[in-house]
Design an enzyme around this catalytic site. Sequence first.
Site, mmCIF file in Angstrom:
data_model
loop_
_atom_site.group_PDB
_atom_site.id
_atom_site.type_symbol
_atom_site.label_atom_id
_atom_site.label_comp_id
_atom_site.label_asym_id
_atom_site.label_seq_id
_atom_site.Cartn_x
_atom_site.Cartn_y
_atom_site.Cartn_z
ATOM 1 N N HIS A 147 0.852 -1.190 0.000
ATOM 2 C CA HIS A 147 0.000 0.000 0.000
ATOM 3 C C HIS A 147 0.891 1.244 0.000
ATOM 4 O O HIS A 147 2.122 1.150 0.047
ATOM 5 C CB HIS A 147 -0.947 0.003 1.201
ATOM 6 C CG HIS A 147 -2.196 -0.789 0.962
ATOM 7 N ND1 HIS A 147 -3.075 -0.505 -0.052
ATOM 8 C CD2 HIS A 147 -2.717 -1.869 1.618
ATOM 9 C CE1 HIS A 147 -4.080 -1.356 -0.026
ATOM 10 N NE2 HIS A 147 -3.886 -2.205 0.979
ATOM 11 N N ASP A 202 -0.379 6.873 -3.999
ATOM 12 C CA ASP A 202 -1.685 6.526 -4.539
ATOM 13 C C ASP A 202 -2.187 7.551 -5.555
ATOM 14 O O ASP A 202 -2.526 7.203 -6.686
ATOM 15 C CB ASP A 202 -2.709 6.406 -3.409
ATOM 16 C CG ASP A 202 -2.623 5.077 -2.683
ATOM 17 O OD1 ASP A 202 -1.767 4.249 -3.051
ATOM 18 O OD2 ASP A 202 -3.403 4.859 -1.744
#
Length: 396
Positions: free
Chosen positions: A132, A162
């Site tokens: 992540h 992200d």
Amino acid sequence: MGVLDGISVLELARVAPAELPGMMFADMGADVLKIETPEAEAPTPDALRRAAFAYVNRNKRSLALNLKAPEGQALFKRLAATADVIVEGFRPGVMKRLGADYETVRALNPRIVYCSLSGFGQNGPYRDYPAHDMNYLSLAGVLTLIGEAGRKPAIPLNLVADYAGASLHGALGIALALFARERTGRGQHVDISYLDTTLSLLAATPNMRFFFSDGVAPNRGEGFLGGSYPYYAIYETRDNKLLTIGCTEPWLWENFCKAIERPDFARFARKPDQFVRAANPEEAAARDAIEAVIRTRDRDDWYEFLVKHDVCVGKVYEIEEMVRDPQIAHRGMIVDVEHPTHGRVRQFGVAIKLSETPGTVRTAAPLAGEHTEAILKDLGLGADEIAGMRQRKVIE
């Protein structure tokens, strides 16, 4: 008319960073169809209400389709045969198992622009690893540079890898591939890695340029953007709020020093040797002295005063303050959309301002499968066929 009117996008994504490129295209007029997995259980009323506020899904339609079923794969291929763009956000190999990978689609539609967003890209030794945002930041050497010296790194939400990384590079990659298609008539695969794009952002920073040119590695809290120098720092005000001063140009720093009646501090302007080192004791003492001055007035008073003296200054807003800011309102960055069930749905506006073909926020996010029946009817399926597929759990 939107600049992307007539462009059709199929989106297969389960995380917001992979959904943001489609939203940006939908804002600009593209027909973006989310292909979602049918829900195992009916969502709760609260989940339905919150779904309408999903910023990254606005202006899209939704088809709930079971891609593990052969019938679902056949329907996807019918949609893909005439699409312009496919965006997928799964780990490498998943789309191939679903019969929806780039090579399969390209055989049906050589003009397809197929964008894959994955953690480490479609090849390399880390290809299949899970990760992540924070993991990409740590591997890219970004996380170690964020925060104060002597403390653990600060986690910058998931804004860097992200969104600034994968999402924006993905949208740009798709746009570039569409532009290339106008010249060649052929589509292509856009391979976006969260790690790669994080590195590309880091490469643009001043301290990394200095590292490559001089071989001196930066450290957390050091360098002229690290917060230790008086001209680029966060200061506390009398009302226990925070103010940012960002005067990296000597003339702007001089404006600040004159405004606070400390012209003697102008000698602490940014210098060429501060790319990677931390503030020395004299520079740190100047920062402390300025903090004492800043504590004599309230945050908003300082802001109004300093902007009139041509100083780079910002109020550290709480979120409730940010949404009321007059500049943000004037630029249309907080907008309301009327929802047929939930009334007013508040959204952030369109950040890219085009003078001739501006983007628009037309609809709030759809429910999963909200447009399934209408889409299948457009494909020529009859009511009995649709009912049968629903009974066989191919669609929802």
